[in-house]
Design an enzyme around this catalytic site. Sequence first.
Site, short mmCIF file in Angstrom:
data_model
loop_
_atom_site.label_atom_id
_atom_site.label_comp_id
_atom_site.label_asym_id
_atom_site.label_seq_id
_atom_site.Cartn_x
_atom_site.Cartn_y
_atom_site.Cartn_z
N GLU A 1 -9.20 -12.97 -3.14
CA GLU A 1 -9.55 -13.54 -1.84
C GLU A 1 -10.48 -12.55 -1.16
O GLU A 1 -10.06 -11.46 -0.78
CB GLU A 1 -8.27 -13.75 -1.01
CG GLU A 1 -8.52 -14.22 0.40
CD GLU A 1 -7.27 -14.15 1.29
OE1 GLU A 1 -6.16 -14.00 0.76
OE2 GLU A 1 -7.42 -14.23 2.51
N ASP B 1 -7.02 -11.13 12.45
CA ASP B 1 -6.88 -9.88 11.72
C ASP B 1 -6.38 -8.72 12.58
O ASP B 1 -6.79 -8.55 13.72
CB ASP B 1 -8.21 -9.51 11.07
CG ASP B 1 -8.49 -10.37 9.85
OD1 ASP B 1 -7.57 -10.52 9.02
OD2 ASP B 1 -9.60 -10.93 9.75
#
Lengths: 266, 409
Positions: free
Chosen positions: A54, A65
């Site tokens: 990924e 994030d």
Amino acid sequence: MIDSTTSKVGAAIHARKDAGSGAVIGYLPLGFPDIQTSIDAAVTLANNGVDVLELGLPYSDPVMDGPVIQAATQRALAEGYRVRDTFPAVREIVSQVKTPVLVMTYWNPVAQFGAQRFADELSAAGGAGLITPDLIPDEGSEWMAAATAADLDRVFLAAPSSSETRLKQAVEASRGFVYTVSTMGITGARSDVDSAAATLVARLRAVGVDNACVGLGISTAQQVREVLAYADGAIIGSAFVRALAEGGLERLAAVSSDLASGSRVS
Amino acid sequence: MTTLHDVVGPYFGEFGGRYVPESLVAALDELDEAYKAAAVDPSFQAELAELHKTYTGRPSIITEVPRFAEHAGGARVILKREDLNHTGSHKINNVLGQALLAKRLGKTRLIAETGAGQHGVATATAAALFGMECVVYMGQVDTERQALNVARMRLLGAEVVSVATGSRTLKDAINDALRDWVASVETTHYVLGTVAGPHPFPTMVRDFHKIIGEEAREQVLALTGKLPDYITACIGGGSNAIGIFNAFLDDPSVELYGFEAGGDGIESGRHAASITLGKTGVLQGAKSYLMQDDDGQTVESHSISAGLDYPAVGPEHAWLAKIGRVHYEPITDAEAMEAFRLLTRTEGIIPAIESAHALAGAIKLGLKHGPDATILVSLSGRGDKDVASASRYFGLLEGEIVDDGAVQL
């Protein structure tokens, strides 16, 4: 609809399930610390037990994030990473390893590039599809059409807070796997993987999921083992980013082997 | 006849939507339902109206400013005085509405982003009033240029988190507030401070602010016997502007002007004029106009005004621009500061630097249209927080050269 016959990612996950375990999915940002090293790092993961790659496309405003991945992607952008760098990098990786390569991207870079153009170039480069953390199926019709036309996987997210209706929608919209968010939060290592993850995987199974892969907070082989006891895959991100940042490819290889050992049937 | 003022999200034309992580969708759904119920619930409306009357100080007055208007072509200039609200800006209108909703939803913690600090102060105030926990995210650049408001929030019991990522301004504060909310949504309400973000925020925040225009419409009619010819407001995310525009959207005779932060000038690239640039994209939950490069990476905005220093704009504004109902133009830092000084010296009213952009726009319109024009200006906030910045700008601090130039009185 899930169609594992044409999904390289689905096939890779099923191969590990057939072997009595589940898949290890490894995240690293493209362009960190530079493009060539990020390519080498992806290959390193593939050669050390990771079943699906990924690759994160660096973006200026990554709201899902945590600090480790933010720092890495901001560095990649500061080094001049461009969206168009994604395709040759994917091509280079798939020329070296058989591991399928997904790209994880926030939506705006794809929208500006053109969803169909992005899908076509990714497909031509040998990429498997996209994980889209800020695109819900409700807003995803353009991407769904582009991915279908280019025969790419589309991985949407399911969260502990999602209703049954929304879980069903995520299952139907996704191909490859459903990204099962282990906890209400953002990326980053955690000492315990939330028990909410097992409940969520069970709820996804109830609405017919093929592959439910759990991410957020997984950073030890023991956690991989625990997650794979009930899920089809374990997604590891920040732990790999930290290893690469602190110890380069050598440390990354060691951490990858160690974490992947959690998926080996004893 | 189609009406523009009651259009609701999630979409305004092609703009708006919910581009968010799945984790937030349940909270947005819950908020949407609670808001729709509250909007038609007389007890909610009565509670909010009572707070407006006895806490905020509504209705806010209008003030005609003839000495200022002499510098605006002799046009009739009328200010809607949101600066006189409790906490010093229009922001409290929205915050009290959202805090009441949060209470209904059983949330015990409020989080907010802030640029200039006005929205953070308003949220900290509501948290104190309702006995809720409060965390305000503020870009590091803004904590420095708006230090007074940081102190105000802390006095009110809020925790202020200085955000050191990205451009270290409003955009980054919103990112961190969203990250907090993804992890805390069960107990926490995110009091988004402008008409941006995912649905239902653009619609809900607009509705909480439309009282500005509804009051002003009646007040201007009572004073002048007719509707204003022009209305001006500053645009960052666009909450005070949508608040004053809404009641006039379906009056074709009223021309509406939103003034974006032109920074050092559009040609310099250092500005915050996302509508003027006109590039569609997705940022922080909505599709709208935003400042971005060819790769869709957000470009850093620049403005002397922390409250306008944001590289996108609310989706309803993008739509109103696209259909041509509202004109959007940039005002440079220098033009805004000139208007700031002019209002201060001619009328004894120190405006927020944000609001000074609307005043500068009014000067331009007045000079163009002359004495027959009536211009209503949204004076969205007061300038107490800007005293240090303005003093530096004008060189009024001890040891610096005093420049007493431009305004000839």
